[in-house]
Design a protein around this motif. Sequence first.
Motif, PDB file in Angstrom:
ATOM      1  N   ARG A   1       0.838  -1.198   0.000  1.00  0.00           N
ATOM      2  CA  ARG A   1       0.000   0.000   0.000  1.00  0.00           C
ATOM      3  C   ARG A   1       0.875   1.251   0.000  1.00  0.00           C
ATOM      4  N   TRP A   2       0.276   2.331  -0.504  1.00  0.00           N
ATOM      5  CA  TRP A   2       0.920   3.639  -0.495  1.00  0.00           C
ATOM      6  C   TRP A   2       0.143   4.557   0.440  1.00  0.00           C
ATOM      7  N   TYR A   3       0.873   5.415   1.156  1.00  0.00           N
ATOM      8  CA  TYR A   3       0.257   6.307   2.138  1.00  0.00           C
ATOM      9  C   TYR A   3       0.711   7.738   1.911  1.00  0.00           C
ATOM     10  N   LEU A   4      -0.158   8.660   2.289  1.00  0.00           N
ATOM     11  CA  LEU A   4       0.143  10.099   2.252  1.00  0.00           C
ATOM     12  C   LEU A   4       0.032  10.643   3.668  1.00  0.00           C
ATOM     13  N   THR A   5       1.091  11.291   4.135  1.00  0.00           N
ATOM     14  CA  THR A   5       1.125  11.868   5.478  1.00  0.00           C
ATOM     15  C   THR A   5       1.197  13.381   5.357  1.00  0.00           C
ATOM     16  N   ALA A   6       0.308  14.066   6.067  1.00  0.00           N
ATOM     17  CA  ALA A   6       0.292  15.534   6.102  1.00  0.00           C
ATOM     18  C   ALA A   6       0.653  16.003   7.501  1.00  0.00           C
ATOM     19  N   SER A   7       1.438  17.056   7.586  1.00  0.00           N
ATOM     20  CA  SER A   7       1.839  17.596   8.883  1.00  0.00           C
ATOM     21  C   SER A   7       1.937  19.110   8.797  1.00  0.00           C
ATOM     22  N   TRP A   8       1.692  19.749   9.922  1.00  0.00           N
ATOM     23  CA  TRP A   8       1.776  21.207   9.978  1.00  0.00           C
ATOM     24  C   TRP A   8       2.068  21.622  11.417  1.00  0.00           C
ATOM     25  N   THR A   9       2.555  22.830  11.576  1.00  0.00           N
ATOM     26  CA  THR A   9       2.879  23.341  12.905  1.00  0.00           C
ATOM     27  C   THR A   9       1.655  23.994  13.526  1.00  0.00           C
ATOM     28  N   ILE A  10       1.611  23.933  14.843  1.00  0.00           N
ATOM     29  CA  ILE A  10       0.530  24.550  15.596  1.00  0.00           C
ATOM     30  C   ILE A  10       1.114  25.720  16.370  1.00  0.00           C
ATOM     31  N   PRO A  11       0.513  26.901  16.294  1.00  0.00           N
ATOM     32  CA  PRO A  11       1.064  28.028  17.052  1.00  0.00           C
ATOM     33  C   PRO A  11       1.019  27.737  18.538  1.00  0.00           C
ATOM     34  N   PRO A  12       2.025  28.178  19.279  1.00  0.00           N
ATOM     35  CA  PRO A  12       2.051  27.897  20.726  1.00  0.00           C
ATOM     36  C   PRO A  12       0.849  28.511  21.420  1.00  0.00           C
ATOM     37  N   THR A  13       0.186  27.708  22.216  1.00  0.00           N
ATOM     38  CA  THR A  13      -0.981  28.165  22.955  1.00  0.00           C
ATOM     39  C   THR A  13      -0.601  28.435  24.401  1.00  0.00           C
ATOM     40  N   ARG A  14      -1.311  29.336  25.006  1.00  0.00           N
ATOM     41  CA  ARG A  14      -1.046  29.682  26.399  1.00  0.00           C
ATOM     42  C   ARG A  14      -1.605  28.592  27.306  1.00  0.00           C
ATOM     43  N   THR A  15      -0.750  28.037  28.129  1.00  0.00           N
ATOM     44  CA  THR A  15      -1.179  26.958  29.008  1.00  0.00           C
ATOM     45  C   THR A  15      -2.044  27.503  30.137  1.00  0.00           C
ATOM     46  N   VAL A  16      -2.877  26.634  30.671  1.00  0.00           N
ATOM     47  CA  VAL A  16      -3.744  27.003  31.773  1.00  0.00           C
ATOM     48  C   VAL A  16      -2.885  27.239  33.015  1.00  0.00           C
ATOM     49  N   PRO A  17      -3.137  28.292  33.793  1.00  0.00           N
ATOM     50  CA  PRO A  17      -2.367  28.475  35.033  1.00  0.00           C
ATOM     51  C   PRO A  17      -2.525  27.278  35.955  1.00  0.00           C
ATOM     52  N   LEU A  18      -1.500  27.051  36.747  1.00  0.00           N
ATOM     53  CA  LEU A  18      -1.503  25.885  37.622  1.00  0.00           C
ATOM     54  C   LEU A  18      -2.664  25.929  38.607  1.00  0.00           C
ATOM     55  N   GLU A  19      -2.949  27.075  39.163  1.00  0.00           N
ATOM     56  CA  GLU A  19      -4.044  27.171  40.131  1.00  0.00           C
ATOM     57  C   GLU A  19      -5.388  26.891  39.470  1.00  0.00           C
ATOM     58  N   ALA A  20      -5.548  27.328  38.223  1.00  0.00           N
ATOM     59  CA  ALA A  20      -6.802  27.045  37.520  1.00  0.00           C
ATOM     60  C   ALA A  20      -6.933  25.556  37.213  1.00  0.00           C
ATOM     61  N   ALA A  21      -5.821  24.907  36.885  1.00  0.00           N
ATOM     62  CA  ALA A  21      -5.876  23.473  36.613  1.00  0.00           C
ATOM     63  C   ALA A  21      -6.223  22.680  37.866  1.00  0.00           C
ATOM     64  N   ARG A  22      -5.841  23.192  39.035  1.00  0.00           N
ATOM     65  CA  ARG A  22      -6.114  22.491  40.281  1.00  0.00           C
ATOM     66  C   ARG A  22      -7.507  22.763  40.831  1.00  0.00           C
TER      67      ARG A  22
END
Length: 542
Positions: A282-303
């Motif tokens: 079989r033959w396959y096609l793979t696509a890839s792209w970059t994702i802009p960096p997202t701001r992570t959730v603050p630690l206190e909000a995650a807790r």
Amino acid sequence: MGGLREVAAPFVVPGPSGATVRTRLKGLTAGDEKVLCLVGDLLGTLASRDLKARCAAGPEHDSEHWAQRKRGLTAESSSRWAGSITKATHDQWALARRSLLAHIHSLQAGVRTIAHRLALPLGEKGTKHTPGGYRSRQEWFAKSRRLHVLEDRLKAAQADWQAGVVHVVRGGKRLLTTRRHLEAARLTEKEWRARWQAGRRFLQADGESGKRYGNETIRVTPDGEVSLKLPTPLAHLANAPHGRYVLAAKVSFAHRGEEWADRITAHRAVAYRIHEDVQRGRWYLTASWTIPPTRTVPLEAARANGVVGVDTNADHLAAWRLDRHGNPLGGPLRFAYDLTGTASHRDAQVRHALIRLLHWARRHNLAIAVEDLDFQTEKTRDKHGRRNTFRKLISGMPTSRLRARLVSMAAELGIPVIAVDPAYTSRWGAQHWQKPLTSKTRKTTRHDAAAVAVGRRALGHPIRRRKAPPRTHQSDGCGHRTVQAEPVAPGREGNRPRIPGPRTRSVPPGRGANAVDQNAQHRPGRSAEHGFWQQDSLPLSF
């Protein structure tokens, strides 16, 4: 407990920096496959030649050398193909360079361990942190010979590092070695040759933002039409204007298809790779792209709503839900996986276990707390000696695979992942939580207790439980002071209020002196979790 090391602070793991999806090229004609083979073989030859030139340049390579390599390839292919080849070559050389450095560090660790054990008397006992002497003269002699072998390998590797020499095999060293062991691999020479040629083909192109559908070299339209720009020597095979060849196959991406369609519609960069699976035909096609960096959730909000503490093991994930005060809720859960069989089967098992864990966390709106494990330096036989079972155990734990999968899958579902230092979680979890959480109807394992320890560390609480007074002093019922309270709760660690009336048992002098001092009241070393925490570079912070 003076031997404790500093415990690093927990942190929220950033999301992935890119995305990759793959689909099958169905409906290819014999002519399409022939063209793909011709183009891939031609570009693979150019890539091999360019890799040789890049390795010859060594660390002294600069932008001028890069431009010269690209100009030489452009005349035999095209400018965009030349750019893709030179970039892939540079990345391959850099990966080999990093691998060489990791190999040097591994050899140095082995040399240090063997030299230390050889210097000890025979049969001397070791500690939990340092190994002891060898058991017999025969083992000592064998290890002394191995020390010379490792030292020779280390000298050769360090010489290569200083000279800028790297060892790279296009197509893979493992497949190259298989050529001398065809019977053991159950392959004929023709089958091996087909795999070797497929592995050395080059059919990948980087995307360009602003160009039509994000890639001029390998183009995929929104309706699934795949076409590629033919190199100059094969331009006569074109079946479309401007030297392009359009494949008969139509493609679509079941996973992230809408995200991919939005990118190509907006003419944003998407990289493509076409490859053949010789075993399946079989033959396959793979696509890839970059994702802009997202701001992570603050630690206190995650807790805020609590966490799901997860303990990673060789055959399952042990999980336990904790509220924001660090109290275990409900019962433990276990998400099993089987890491035997093919790589695709192992990967599917890991994904299946993780998706069940993530769905459970999303149902309760909880973050996931995991240990920041890395066993790359813990698998050597020189460190663990004859402990083959233990070496096999830690080698079987899919830490890298779980780490990458969990971060990417949790980011898609919007679930924060908190990484904690794995120091002492299993030991302290079993010490403080295994027995209290065991009942007549529930048997708590060390792994379940470790999950509670991981969750409490992610929430910022000490792993130890709050000490209960003696049973005869618990006038307000069993379990006093064992439930975690908010840090702002008044008197949460203070003395019990004086209850008037006759007492059934007198308190000896000095018994209440340390009633408020939790450090004095609990096990030594409790302050290790509340000392100065310094964030180190950890494997999950990518």
